[in-house]
Design a protein around this motif. Structure first.
Motif, short mmCIF file in Angstrom:
data_model
loop_
_atom_site.label_atom_id
_atom_site.label_comp_id
_atom_site.label_asym_id
_atom_site.label_seq_id
_atom_site.Cartn_x
_atom_site.Cartn_y
_atom_site.Cartn_z
N ALA A 5 0.72 -1.14 0.19
CA ALA A 5 -0.04 0.15 0.10
C ALA A 5 0.96 1.23 -0.04
CB ALA A 5 -1.07 -0.03 1.09
N THR A 21 -8.62 2.23 2.46
CA THR A 21 -7.96 1.46 3.90
C THR A 21 -8.36 0.33 4.21
OG1 THR A 21 -8.79 3.84 4.49
CG2 THR A 21 -7.88 2.48 6.22
N LYS A 22 -7.56 -0.37 4.55
CA LYS A 22 -7.45 -1.92 4.95
C LYS A 22 -7.13 -2.13 6.49
CE LYS A 22 -5.11 -5.77 2.38
NZ LYS A 22 -4.01 -6.00 1.64
N ARG A 59 -11.45 -2.50 3.22
CA ARG A 59 -11.05 -3.82 3.08
C ARG A 59 -10.56 -4.43 4.71
NH1 ARG A 59 -6.60 -4.71 -1.43
NH2 ARG A 59 -6.85 -6.83 -0.71
N VAL A 60 -11.19 -5.48 4.70
CA VAL A 60 -11.00 -6.23 6.14
C VAL A 60 -10.72 -7.70 6.00
CG1 VAL A 60 -12.05 -6.72 8.42
CG2 VAL A 60 -12.76 -4.64 7.22
N GLN A 61 -9.48 -8.05 6.76
CA GLN A 61 -8.96 -9.16 7.05
C GLN A 61 -9.26 -9.75 8.53
OE1 GLN A 61 -5.90 -8.46 3.51
NE2 GLN A 61 -5.45 -10.06 4.96
N GLU A 121 0.58 -7.18 5.17
CA GLU A 121 -0.39 -7.04 4.20
C GLU A 121 -0.79 -5.73 3.70
OE1 GLU A 121 -2.59 -9.79 2.89
OE2 GLU A 121 -1.06 -11.07 3.57
N ALA A 146 -1.87 -3.27 5.81
CA ALA A 146 -2.94 -2.79 6.66
C ALA A 146 -2.40 -1.98 7.82
CB ALA A 146 -3.81 -3.80 7.07
#
Lengths: 223, 223
Positions: free
Chosen positions: A81, B2-3, B27-29, B112, B114
């Motif tokens: 990102a 935004t993650k 986005r969410v994990q 990732e 985030a």
């Protein structure tokens, strides 16, 4: 009797820290993380050295950490990102690695009734690693103290402001030069060590600058 | 976009956090730690709920953490060093556990790309746990930001100052009450839940106070 736990990889730096801790604290234990090291020889070295120093030693399985960090940053095909601060860090940097090791080691130390943790992280040689700076360690120390209601918890970093020469001199002053024959440094895991990889060269330079012979064997001498 | 990464146990609180994050972030994990839970059903619940929400979900093997913490404090036969601050903590407190989970989750998040981490820790219900306080989380957030050169790294704690009633109300407002049928709370891992252990009673009280029916079945009703 004050009791300390040393984060111990079996390498030159953490072996020196272990010897330093044995001088400073009444009781010392060592913890090593198995995070899927490239070379099993590193874990063997840790066991051998801990045995020679008569130190209680625990190896903790942390291979699951790879499931956390083998992600975008370590894969060229995944875009990182924009706007993150990670762009300027060395490609060998793994997010949070030292923080995870130190927090796990703190869990072990506190469970054992030890409120002093010792680690060989060093600003001098690893200035590109933000989790090796004393300022980060200070914040982590405060976090662990707060998170466990232990205001006296301390993270000692005896090598923090020493360069490789000064670390070799400390090992000499602590009388553990023969023990460094069991430590592993070579990036390729060779024995005799290759003598030409960046890790071997850094090690050889430190011994040379301290005018102390390195007790391990090399395929190729840098001298 | 935004993650965010959510620390997700598959329980009522972290399921509510996951739904909260899905509203807030692009986005969410989710990440779940297998630390040798008493009941495998917890991991199954996490997988089921993540699947229903269409969230990418990683289960990380952290069983090695038990090698760190199954020590003096958890064994009655070993004396805990005097002068430690651990005497006043609940017997269920495991040193550094939340700190280790959050730091590992941060490693995953950052890898990732985030830089927002979400956790269901809460001062209201766990005031005896010093690693659940916002002040500790603030220090950890700063440590992780410094240790990774990421000044924008943030740990979100949407439940921090909510009591159980308010958490149930949040789940209702997020429209995820039916999903809570898949969550596990019972200390004994029973299905239907026992309804009489402290965990079941706390859960039932929260639903009762919010005037919302609990979608899971109980052997014994507390009402």
């Amino acid at each position: 009797m004050t009791k300390a736990v040393v984060v111990f990889s079996g390498g030159q730096d953490s072996t020196t820290c272990l010897a330093w801790a044995l001088r400073k604290f009444g009781r010392v234990q060592a913890i090593t993380f198995d995070y899927g090291q490239r070379h099993a020889a590193e874990l063997d070295a840790a066991r051998t050295i801990a045995g020679k120093l008569g130190v209680r030693h625990r190896v903790v399985d942390l291979r699951g950490f790879g499931q956390c960090s083998e992600s975008a940053l370590t894969r060229a095909d995944v875009e990182v990102a924009a706007g993150g601060g990670l762009g300027g860090l060395p490609s060998t940097f793994t997010p949070c690695r030292n923080l995870v090791f130190l927090t796990m080691a703190a869990a072990y130390a506190i469970s054992e009734g030890a409120f002093d943790l010792v680690t060989g992280v060093c600003e001098t040689d690893y200035s590109g690693y933000p989790d090796c700076r004393r300022r980060t360690i200070d914040h982590l120390q405060e976090t662990i103290a707060l998170g466990n209601d232990l205001p006296g918890f301390w993270i000692h970093t005896p090598l923090m402001f020493r360069d490789k020469r000064e670390t070799v001199e400390l090992a000499r002053d602590l009388g553990i030069l023969p023990l460094l024959a069991d430590t592993h440094t070579c990036y390729f895991g060779r024995r005799p060590a290759c003598g030409t990889c960046p890790a071997c060269i850094l090690r050889l330079r430190g011994f040379a600058a301290a005018c102390v012979p390195d007790p391990i064997e090399y395929e190729v001498s840098a001298g």
